[in-house]
Write a protein that holds these residues in place. Sequence first.
Motif, mmCIF file in Angstrom:
data_model
loop_
_atom_site.group_PDB
_atom_site.id
_atom_site.type_symbol
_atom_site.label_atom_id
_atom_site.label_comp_id
_atom_site.label_asym_id
_atom_site.label_seq_id
_atom_site.Cartn_x
_atom_site.Cartn_y
_atom_site.Cartn_z
ATOM 1 N N TYR A 57 0.843 -1.203 0.000
ATOM 2 C CA TYR A 57 0.000 0.000 0.000
ATOM 3 C C TYR A 57 0.879 1.253 0.000
ATOM 4 N N GLU A 58 1.805 1.311 0.935
ATOM 5 C CA GLU A 58 2.681 2.482 1.044
ATOM 6 C C GLU A 58 3.612 2.581 -0.162
ATOM 7 N N THR A 61 1.286 3.950 -3.106
ATOM 8 C CA THR A 61 0.695 5.288 -2.917
ATOM 9 C C THR A 61 1.744 6.294 -2.430
ATOM 10 N N GLU A 62 2.868 5.763 -1.924
ATOM 11 C CA GLU A 62 3.923 6.597 -1.319
ATOM 12 C C GLU A 62 3.391 7.443 -0.173
ATOM 13 N N ARG A 63 2.392 6.921 0.502
ATOM 14 C CA ARG A 63 1.797 7.598 1.659
ATOM 15 C C ARG A 63 1.693 6.620 2.818
ATOM 16 N N LEU A 95 -5.865 0.031 -0.957
ATOM 17 C CA LEU A 95 -5.083 0.147 -2.190
ATOM 18 C C LEU A 95 -5.966 -0.133 -3.408
ATOM 19 N N TRP A 98 -7.993 2.817 -4.036
ATOM 20 C CA TRP A 98 -7.125 3.846 -4.622
ATOM 21 C C TRP A 98 -6.894 3.567 -6.107
ATOM 22 N N GLN A 102 -7.956 5.681 -9.982
ATOM 23 C CA GLN A 102 -6.980 6.182 -10.954
ATOM 24 C C GLN A 102 -7.622 6.236 -12.348
#
Length: 255
Positions: A57-58, A61-63, A95, A98, A102
Amino acid sequence: MRKIAVAMAKGGVGKTTTAVNLAYGLASRGKRVLLVDCDTQGQAAKFLGEKPLYGLYEFITERQENGQIIARNETLHPARQNLWLLDGGIRLVELKNWLGEQPRDIRQTVLAQKLVPKDGALDYLIFDCAPGWDVLSVNILMAATEVLCPVALQGPSLEGLKTFFRYLQSAQKLNSDLRLEYILPTMFDRRTRHSHEMFNQLKKNFSRQMCDPIHYNVRLSEAPALGRTIFEYRARAQGAYDYENLVRRILNNGS
Ligand SMILES: Nc1ncnc2c1ncn2[C@@H]1O[C@H](COP(=O)(O)OP(=O)(O)OP(=O)(O)O)[C@@H](O)[C@H]1O
Ligand SMILES: [Mg+2]
């Protein structure tokens, strides 16, 4: 770098067992391996006895959960020597949401776009896929080039295989590099005629892809509870022998 998706729409056929032991087997032979857990169950970390802080997930999303930015390489959890894990788990539900948000034309290739390690940094990407089929499964098959399909030689029939191959064909239309390279019979019970019949049926249909079977082995089902691979738990068990054999086959690239 080779990119292998351990995938099969049917649940409980040995995908995670295969992905984890294959990844470890390759790593212990000096290959640099990233194991990507694509399942909301987050079993790969449990099988390895690891508790990663971050995961897929991180990475994508880089979050972080609190919204703070995180560097991608910080999301790779070192699990063993030469073996890194991108954790799955419940955050993958978010995710998938998310990914669903997109733009349509990039939604299916987000993972492929982001998962481009520096030259020589990794030798193998191993994806442990979830059962079923969704936007994340499609992303994996866009990022992979080889599919390893575990088929349990148990139950009423080779059910689920046809459906899965239909999925695979639709993915191949979008990713022409994707090939079904390995059919791995799992839970082979040499005492039952049923196991042999199913094995022969598979071999007839997939002579090129067919691998030697992984036998039903109780040690394989005990190892995850201890957070160990079969090689660490019982190196002399049938399961260790069978997975060592698979590692060799993959290293020899099917020869
Ligand atoms: N060859 C084997 N012999 C005995 N038990 C096995 C074998 N392979 C896997 N198991 C056990 O069977 C169960 C299912 O295996 P595993 O979790 O690897 O399947 P999976 O395909 O990843 O399942 P899911 O679809 O839920 O992700 C686990 O408890 C595992 O320990
Ligand atoms: Mg699994």
